[in-house]
Design a protein around this motif. Structure first.
Motif, PDB file in Angstrom:
ATOM      1  N   PRO A 173      54.172  -7.149   0.176  1.00  0.00           N
ATOM      2  CA  PRO A 173      53.638  -5.806   0.410  1.00  0.00           C
ATOM      3  C   PRO A 173      52.133  -5.712   0.640  1.00  0.00           C
ATOM      4  O   PRO A 173      51.700  -4.823   1.370  1.00  0.00           O
ATOM      5  CB  PRO A 173      54.044  -5.029  -0.843  1.00  0.00           C
ATOM      6  N   SER A 174      51.325  -6.593   0.050  1.00  0.00           N
ATOM      7  CA  SER A 174      49.884  -6.401   0.215  1.00  0.00           C
ATOM      8  C   SER A 174      49.349  -7.114   1.456  1.00  0.00           C
ATOM      9  O   SER A 174      48.152  -7.117   1.704  1.00  0.00           O
ATOM     10  CB  SER A 174      49.134  -6.854  -1.040  1.00  0.00           C
ATOM     11  N   VAL A 228      52.910  16.847 -15.623  1.00  0.00           N
ATOM     12  CA  VAL A 228      51.561  17.387 -15.787  1.00  0.00           C
ATOM     13  C   VAL A 228      51.568  18.906 -15.837  1.00  0.00           C
ATOM     14  O   VAL A 228      50.684  19.509 -16.410  1.00  0.00           O
ATOM     15  CB  VAL A 228      50.590  16.900 -14.683  1.00  0.00           C
ATOM     16  N   GLU A 283      63.342  11.300 -14.587  1.00  0.00           N
ATOM     17  CA  GLU A 283      62.664  10.790 -15.774  1.00  0.00           C
ATOM     18  C   GLU A 283      62.036  11.927 -16.583  1.00  0.00           C
ATOM     19  O   GLU A 283      62.029  11.883 -17.815  1.00  0.00           O
ATOM     20  CB  GLU A 283      61.596   9.770 -15.377  1.00  0.00           C
ATOM     21  N   TRP A 289      52.578   8.632 -17.511  1.00  0.00           N
ATOM     22  CA  TRP A 289      52.763   7.485 -18.390  1.00  0.00           C
ATOM     23  C   TRP A 289      54.233   7.336 -18.678  1.00  0.00           C
ATOM     24  O   TRP A 289      55.028   8.227 -18.453  1.00  0.00           O
ATOM     25  CB  TRP A 289      51.962   7.639 -19.675  1.00  0.00           C
ATOM     26  N   PRO A 330      62.518  11.499 -26.257  1.00  0.00           N
ATOM     27  CA  PRO A 330      63.694  11.596 -25.392  1.00  0.00           C
ATOM     28  C   PRO A 330      64.935  12.026 -26.166  1.00  0.00           C
ATOM     29  O   PRO A 330      65.788  12.732 -25.628  1.00  0.00           O
ATOM     30  CB  PRO A 330      63.855  10.169 -24.861  1.00  0.00           C
ATOM     31  N   PRO A 346      59.168  16.240 -27.857  1.00  0.00           N
ATOM     32  CA  PRO A 346      58.264  15.095 -27.714  1.00  0.00           C
ATOM     33  C   PRO A 346      58.992  13.767 -27.560  1.00  0.00           C
ATOM     34  O   PRO A 346      58.425  12.814 -27.030  1.00  0.00           O
ATOM     35  CB  PRO A 346      57.445  15.131 -29.009  1.00  0.00           C
ATOM     36  N   GLU A 348      52.669 -13.560  -4.596  1.00  0.00           N
ATOM     37  CA  GLU A 348      52.988 -12.132  -4.624  1.00  0.00           C
ATOM     38  C   GLU A 348      54.479 -11.870  -4.452  1.00  0.00           C
ATOM     39  O   GLU A 348      55.041 -11.008  -5.124  1.00  0.00           O
ATOM     40  CB  GLU A 348      52.227 -11.401  -3.513  1.00  0.00           C
ATOM     41  N   LEU A 370      53.530  13.024 -11.872  1.00  0.00           N
ATOM     42  CA  LEU A 370      52.882  11.998 -11.062  1.00  0.00           C
ATOM     43  C   LEU A 370      53.657  10.700 -11.144  1.00  0.00           C
ATOM     44  O   LEU A 370      54.237  10.379 -12.166  1.00  0.00           O
ATOM     45  CB  LEU A 370      51.456  11.802 -11.560  1.00  0.00           C
ATOM     46  N   GLY A 371      53.637   9.969 -10.017  1.00  0.00           N
ATOM     47  CA  GLY A 371      54.312   8.684  -9.979  1.00  0.00           C
ATOM     48  C   GLY A 371      53.449   7.609 -10.603  1.00  0.00           C
ATOM     49  O   GLY A 371      52.337   7.870 -11.050  1.00  0.00           O
ATOM     50  N   GLY A 422      63.053  12.975 -20.349  1.00  0.00           N
ATOM     51  CA  GLY A 422      61.998  12.811 -21.346  1.00  0.00           C
ATOM     52  C   GLY A 422      61.340  11.444 -21.291  1.00  0.00           C
ATOM     53  O   GLY A 422      60.676  11.035 -22.232  1.00  0.00           O
ATOM     54  N   LEU A 423      61.529  10.732 -20.184  1.00  0.00           N
ATOM     55  CA  LEU A 423      60.944   9.400 -20.073  1.00  0.00           C
ATOM     56  C   LEU A 423      59.609   9.434 -19.340  1.00  0.00           C
ATOM     57  O   LEU A 423      58.938   8.418 -19.223  1.00  0.00           O
ATOM     58  CB  LEU A 423      61.904   8.469 -19.324  1.00  0.00           C
ATOM     59  N   ARG A 424      59.249  10.584 -18.814  1.00  0.00           N
ATOM     60  CA  ARG A 424      57.975  10.719 -18.130  1.00  0.00           C
ATOM     61  C   ARG A 424      57.432  12.096 -18.468  1.00  0.00           C
ATOM     62  O   ARG A 424      58.194  13.057 -18.535  1.00  0.00           O
ATOM     63  CB  ARG A 424      58.196  10.587 -16.609  1.00  0.00           C
ATOM     64  N   ARG A 425      56.150  12.178 -18.698  1.00  0.00           N
ATOM     65  CA  ARG A 425      55.587  13.449 -19.111  1.00  0.00           C
ATOM     66  C   ARG A 425      55.084  14.197 -17.872  1.00  0.00           C
ATOM     67  O   ARG A 425      54.265  13.654 -17.122  1.00  0.00           O
ATOM     68  CB  ARG A 425      54.435  13.197 -20.073  1.00  0.00           C
TER      69      ARG A 425
END
Lengths: 306, 530
Positions: free
Chosen positions: B102-103, B322, B313, A301, B337, B335, A176, B277-278, B317-320
């Motif tokens: 991290p996990s 909501v 972002e 996305w 970037p 639509p 990891e 949203l991330g 224009g790199l992230r849409r």
């Protein structure tokens, strides 16, 4: 007789479980080991050649494991010492395994496609007392060769090693966050090397099982991409040994079904033999769908800028 | 405080490094550096990026091997070839980028590499958790041993790193840029921890380039320049300007000289009710509204990970998103970037190597991309013309070491930044400039020129939106400061009327409920736009 299909499902799943356990260890160490088929084919050939020449199953099994581990060591040297890309190293190992065994099949055993002989001993079938008489359980748990039991018992052993021991913790951290492991003085390359050798060990069992127990013959490229199917199972189960084994067993069941159905239904066997591969593709579709859905559910996305 | 200032006097040093040289090929990273660390002192190691601070400390910690020189630790000559040996001598290091898994749990991360065992090489979980708990209580660094490290805030992750070193009985702690990711409040807690550790006899080496913090916390200060320790001084009546002068070898302006902003009424960036949203599906940007006008520099402060990346972002224009709208110079998001760029956006991303530049491509190619129509003759690319223009830009933006044919990766961070600026700011359409972490990984000399360029852009009637994790940078360059906390703007302040303390409080989310843009009356742009 009706439960024969269970018995064959267990047997069909056995080489997958061996290969998958080998793959789980490298997966957890952060390596996508695509060379499982290469290890297995070399082990399968060594097993049958040794058994033919010595008549000893024990020596054949040891020989298969040694050959497979040696090939894994070569893979580890390529990938870990010489920093070759794991995909390219893995592909090279698969080619090497398939070609070398085909060459030796001709050169040592004098055969072209398939080799078998009456001189090769069989693994004895173990009938478990009491259980053997019980309808379903008997078919599942009894009437297998020793390697089948070793395969299924290796699953909890792998799980215990990964999640309970110091070595397992270190291996998982190496997978990891290798820089976290290196920062506390853990030798990342050494652990990866060990993981690859263990992968070879399991593939040694898988190969020996294929050529000496599952059938008693060697055929070119007889692993039939079982290594890749094992990898699919690992991805589906995200590297958890128990869930990986379960997926392998389901795959075994699907294969057993594909063998049985033509007899029952009269449908074309060629078509029904697709079942296991369709199952694999479906499993991977689910993995992919699961990960994209995790993104799309929230509408977030990204453009692929790479 | 006076007796605590130099607790090391009279005791032999715990670390003595002499004539240290480190070469990478023919490049000299450290030349003839010497430093002594006393017992129980907080020793700041300052210098510009590339001065050799981290290299020198990586040598002490065994991550790098010295080319020549001598190191003594607790009076013994040592030569470490891996961290394990350094750990054996009581040296611990907390890296700038945490080296945590991290996990895994806090306890697992702390014991990693020195695990308590029971039979069959099994990990003794009970003991691991008990020892973690005891250790964290002893040093006043409260942590739940079973918490998953990836879910902890940055300040607590840093505690895990410190405890990791203490678990290995470290007596000499190297902290590499420990405050870079912390809020002012977390920084204060860290300093309290550092002081109490020093009082308990630990020696702390504090690598940083934030001079205010150096003066606040350290006992002695060593200044590195071009791979040498040019001076070691007691922290006694020293000013930040003096240290900065030593660092670059000339006196520098830490505050950007600029006139009062004269924003017009023209809104170049309007973000309205934006929710995005991330990557893990969390509401990284939460119903956020803001405005940037022509002729002003708006700084967005905030601890990293409060939604700044996602906000930028969305604008680029790199992230849409909501929900909500983004308008650049009055045009809504397109639509693609490139639509936003056509609308007037110039974007200087923080991730120079990944988003901003193609490091393998040549400097002229990097400067030309995005300007292609200008070099197209009947659909054929006029390479010579593009090269000539790149040459002009290299001179104009003072890209040091810039040869048109060389790959962008051959440049230092500051000069790569200048290549980005040259490409983005020379686009005729560009009226809104978004600069993300513009001085990250950039040396002081280049920071100055980058800031000056941004001020010039403002004065030329463009709008500048600076997103930075470096509060000093925000405070020195902005006309107006917005603070982002958990996806919202929680403060809208005029730079002239606020200070780091106040902004820091908002960054830590201490002032409770986020308020909408209409409450931000001090801001000229926001209130009207709402």
């Amino acid at each position: 007789m009706d439960f024969d299909i269970l018995n064959s499902a267990v047997r069909i799943a056995t080489p997958l479980i061996f290969a998958a356990m080998g793959g789980v260890v490298t997966y957890q160490a952060g390596m996508l080991n695509i060379a499982l088929d290469g290890f297995m084919i070399v082990a399968a050939f060594t097993a049958i050649a040794t058994a033919y020449l010595t008549g000893s199953l024990t020596i054949a099994l040891i020989g298969a494991i040694v050959a497979s581990v040696l090939l894994a060591a070569l893979m580890a040297v390529f990938n870990i010492r010489l920093r070759a890309n794991i995909f390219i190293a893995g592909t090279a190992i698969i080619f090497l395994g398939n070609s070398l065994t085909a060459l030796l099949l001709k050169g040592v055993l004098g055969q072209d496609g398939v080799f078998t002989s009456d001189r090769i001993p069989n693994f004895p079938v173990i009938r478990v007392p009491v259980v053997d008489g019980i309808p379903v359980l008997g078919a599942l748990l009894s009437g297998h060769t020793i390697l089948v039991y070793v395969a299924y018992l290796s699953v909890p052993l792998v799980a215990w090693s990964l999640y309970r021991t110091r070595w397992g913790l270190r291996l998982r951290v190496v997978g990891e966050a290798p820089e976290a492991a290196a920062a506390v003085g853990i030798d990342v390359d050494k652990i990866k090397f060990q993981a690859m050798l263990i992968s070879g060990l399991f593939c040694g069992f898988a190969g020996a099982y294929l050529s000496l127990a599952y059938v008693t013959l060697f055929a070119r490229e007889m692993t039939a991409e079982r290594g890749l199917i094992a990898l699919a199972a690992i991805f589906f189960a995200r590297g958890n040994p128990y869930r990986t084994a379960l997926v392998a067993v389901l795959f075994g069941g699907a294969t057993a079904l594909s063998v049985r159905l033509p007899q029952v239904t009269g449908l074309a066997p060629q078509l029904l033999q697709l079942i296991p591969y369709v199952v694999t593709v479906l499993a991977l579709v689910i993995v992919g769908w699961r990960t994209t859905r995790a993104r799309n559910r929230y509408g977030a996305w990204r453009f692929d800028l790479g | 405080m006076q007796e605590a200032v130099l607790p090391h006097k009279g005791l032999p040093p715990v670390v003595r490094m002499r004539d240290i040289v480190k070469m990478f090929g023919s490049f000299v990273a450290v030349r003839s550096a010497a430093i002594e660390i006393g017992r129980g002192e907080i020793h700041a190691l300052v210098g510009e990026n590339g001065a050799g601070k981290s290299t020198l400390m990586n040598i002490l910690y065994g991550l790098l091997e010295r080319t020549s020189g001598a190191i003594e630790v607790f009076g013994q000559d040592v030569h470490f070839s891996n961290p394990r040996q350094a750990i054996g001598y009581g040296i611990g290091m907390v890296h700038q980028h945490f080296k945590l898994a991290p996990s895994f749990t806090v306890a697992e991360n702390i014991i990693l590499g020195s695990e308590p065992l029971t039979t069959y090489q099994r990990i003794d979980r009970v003991r691991a958790e008990r020892e973690t708990r005891e250790l964290s209580q002893r040093f006043g660094l409260n942590l739940d041993p079973r918490a998953i490290v990836g879910t902890l805030p940055v300040g607590l992750r840093q505690r895990v790193e410190i405890l990791k070193a203490l678990y290995r009985q470290a007596e000499i702690l190297i902290l590499d840029e420990p405050t870079a990711v912390l809020t002012p409040q977390e920084t204060r807690e860290l300093f309290a921890t550092m002081r109490s550790l020093a009082e308990g006899g630990h020696s702390i080496i504090f690598i940083t380039h934030k001079l205010r913090e150096v003066i606040e916390v350290s006992d002695r200060i060593s200044i590195m320049r071009h791979g040498e320790v040019v001076d070691t001084i007691d922290n006694d009546n020293v000013t930040a300007q003096q240290i900065a002068g030593h660092m670059v070898g000339r006196s520098v302006l830490l505050r950007v000289e600029k006139s009062v902003a004269r924003p017009t009424t023209e809104v170049l960036l309007k973000v309205d009710g934006l929710t995005a949203l991330g990557d893990r599906g969390e509401r990284a940007v939460d119903d956020l509204s803001l405005e940037v006008r022509a002729g002003e520099i708006v700084g967005l402060a905030g601890v990293q990970g409060n939604g700044q990346d996602e906000l930028v972002e969305c604008i680029a224009g790199l992230r849409r998103p909501v929900e909500g709208n983004v308008a650049i110079c009055g045009t809504g998001l397109g639509p693609k970037p490139s639509d936003n760029r056509d609308a007037g956006l110039a974007y200087i991303p923080a991730d120079r190597g990944g988003v901003g530049l193609s490091l393998e491509s040549s400097i002229w190619e990097n400067m030309t991309i995005g300007h292609l129509p200008q070099f197209s003759r009947f659909g054929v690319f006029a390479i010579g013309k593009a090269r000539d223009r790149a040459k002009q830009l290299i001179a104009c933006f003072d890209v040091r070491g810039g040869e048109v044919e060389k790959p962008a990766k051959s440049l230092s961070g500051g000069n790569q930044q200048k290549v980005q600026l040259a490409r983005e700011l020379t686009r005729p359409a560009a009226r809104l400039i978004i600069a993300e972490q513009p001085s990250q990984g950039v040396d002081i000399g280049a920071i100055e020129s980058i800031h000056r360029t941004l001020v010039e852009m403002r004065d030329a009637g463009r709008g500048v939106f600076v997103v930075s994790a470096d509060l000093d940078e925000i405070m020195s360059i902005s006309d107006r400061v917005l603070v982002m906390y958990r996806g919202r703007i929680v403060a809208n302040l005029l730079a002239a009327e606020t200070d780091t303390e106040e902004v820091g409080r908002y960054m830590g989310g201490l002032d409770g409920e986020p308020f909408g843009p209409s409450a931000g009356d001090t801001g000229k742009g926001l209130a009207d736009g709402a």
